[in-house]
Scaffold this active site. Structure first.
Site, mmCIF file in Angstrom:
data_model
loop_
_atom_site.group_PDB
_atom_site.id
_atom_site.type_symbol
_atom_site.label_atom_id
_atom_site.label_comp_id
_atom_site.label_asym_id
_atom_site.label_seq_id
_atom_site.Cartn_x
_atom_site.Cartn_y
_atom_site.Cartn_z
ATOM 1 N N SER A 193 10.732 -34.441 13.894
ATOM 2 C CA SER A 193 9.779 -35.124 14.780
ATOM 3 C C SER A 193 9.614 -36.605 14.466
ATOM 4 C CB SER A 193 8.428 -34.422 14.724
ATOM 5 O OG SER A 193 7.997 -34.281 13.381
ATOM 6 N N GLU A 210 -7.644 -42.720 19.951
ATOM 7 C CA GLU A 210 -8.083 -42.529 18.570
ATOM 8 C C GLU A 210 -6.853 -42.151 17.778
ATOM 9 O OE1 GLU A 210 -6.826 -38.927 19.111
ATOM 10 O OE2 GLU A 210 -8.373 -39.501 20.539
ATOM 11 N N LYS A 247 5.940 -39.302 19.159
ATOM 12 C CA LYS A 247 4.692 -39.689 19.831
ATOM 13 C C LYS A 247 4.915 -40.762 20.892
ATOM 14 C CE LYS A 247 1.249 -37.960 16.793
ATOM 15 N NZ LYS A 247 1.965 -37.616 15.527
#
Ligand code: PLP
Length: 417
Positions: A393, A127, A105
């Site tokens: 990930s 968010e 991310k």
């Protein structure tokens, strides 16, 4: 939705040449921009910023430096010989778990924070569900001195206390959302409300390849670094391409990032693994590509989990990061044209794969990533002796409370027998 062979080949060609999404944000029949009228100017401004900056040499040079010096890229491609022996395959792991803040991310949060600064934003709004995207955004905003507000459902604030604390340490204001379902969906509504109130001065930093145009495109471009590195590293390590590349799919950003640079390699099977949860029953999983139907959610036309009346369904997964009822529109297209295969792994299969990876390789993957490992393991058994690339990930440290609980329950059950 089925697309015939000829149209599929044409669409794949367009994807490979970077011609999709089109100017309206369409990936074939999917995608687009279904946002409230008052957000259109802000989305158009971001779109213009993306066209102006994303491939500008100054911007890419700065992004490249930050990816190297702050995120820790390139991430390694790690051979996994003991897993490979178990699976009867040659296995390599792409290690996004080794990035700063512990998951892919950060690639996206960093790129968008840089874009927000170029656009002259005074603050960033985001968010978060489980908190991973919130933490990455908070860290990137701290790095560039951008004030940041993260909306998070009140239930998630309680469930994810360590991530809330991390965001606060980075100077981010975390706003618990008490309305609606008090989880991600309510948080998205509140974050949109905040953005609508100040679309000029605020930048909305979205965390996956979902939402209205240009986000699915922007996030894909920022995550494609995963696949570009992995492809070159795989060739260097083995002299050729993998037979299959495997990634987990929540919103779909790490998977798109890994897959995109391989789309034109016809010999490389691409396998996306969704959360099969407790089973195929309504509300028991979040296998959107496997079981969803077309519809609009959060500004984009894609597949989603809804009932016959179009009511969005509850979802379940042991991994918070895969627990979403929508999926990126590019995945919906990749499924419709048959370029990517989508399967699911259950909570139990993911847990088993996580334990195996820990025991065989000394690597604790995130529960999300464990779904990719579970899907890869099954594929290996169906296709013996192949070369497999698995996208890890993120790291599993954040999942320790869940894992302790699951394994304590299992031990308790065993002791009762
Ligand atoms: C958020 C998250 C995911 C799911 O998001 P995608 O957009 O599907 O990549 C997967 N793995 C980890 C570690 C995450 O934090």
């Amino acid at each position: 939705m089925q697309i015939d062979k000829q149209a599929s080949e044409k669409l794949l060609g367009q994807l490979i040449r970077g011609e999709l999404p089109d100017a309206r944000g369409r990936f074939g029949p999917f995608g687009g921009c279904y946002a409230p009228e008052m957000l259109m100017p802000a989305l158009e401004r971001i779109g213009a910023g993306v066209r102006r900056w994303l491939h500008d040499p100054d911007f890419t040079a700065e992004l490249g430096r930050e990816l190297r010096d702050w995120v820790g890229r390139p991430t390694p491609l790690t051979p996994a010989p003991r897993l490979g022996r178990e699976w009867g395959a040659t296995v390599y792991l792409k290690r996004e778990d080794l990035t700063h803040t512990g998951a892919h991310k950060i690639n996206n949060a960093l790129g968008q924070a840089l874009l927000a600064r170029r656009l002259g934003a005074r603050r960033v709004v985001a968010e978060t569900g489980a908190g991973q995207h919130g933490v990455a955004t908070a860290a990137a905003c701290a790095r560039f001195g951008l004030p940041c507000v993260v909306y998070m459902g009140a239930i998630d604030v309680r469930r994810q206390a360590p991530n809330v604390e991390r965001m606060r340490q980075f100077g981010t204001r975390v706003v618990p959302v008490e309305s609606g379902d008090q989880t991600l969906r309510a948080a998205i509504d509140e974050a949109f409300r905040d953005w609508v109130a100040d679309p000029e001065g605020s930048y909305y930093l979205l965390g996956s390849v979902v939402g209205p145009h240009p986000y699915p495109y922007l996030v894909r471009e920022l995550q494609a670094v995963i696949g570009r590195e992995a492809r070159a590293q795989f060739i260097k390590a083995t002299g050729g391409l993998p037979d299959v590349a495997v990634a987990c799919v929540g919103g779909g950003s790490n998977a798109i990032g890994l897959f995109h640079p391989f789309l034109g390699d016809a010999g490389v099977t691409l396998l996306g693994v969704e959360a099969g949860g407790r089973g195929p029953g309504l509300g028991d999983h979040s296998a959107t590509l496997g079981r969803g139907t077309p519809g609009v959610l959060h500004g984009t036309y894609s597949l989603l989990l809804q009932n016959a009346d179009g009511q969005v369904q509850e979802t379940h997964s042991i991994s918070a990061g895969l627990d979403y009822s929508g999926v990126g529109p590019e995945h919906a297209l990749l499924k419709a044209i048959g370029r990517v295969e989508y399967v699911s792994a259950t909570d139990g299969e993911a847990l088993a794969a996580l334990r195996e990876c820990c025991a065989q390789e000394g690597i604790l993957p995130a529960l999300e990533s464990a779904h990719a490992l579970a899907g890869a393991r099954r594929w290996a058994q169906e296709h013996p002796g192949r070369r497999i690339l698995v996208g890890v990930s993120g790291r599993g440290d954040k999942d320790m409370p869940t894992l302790s609980q699951v394994f304590a329950d299992a031990t308790g059950a065993a002791n009762r027998h």
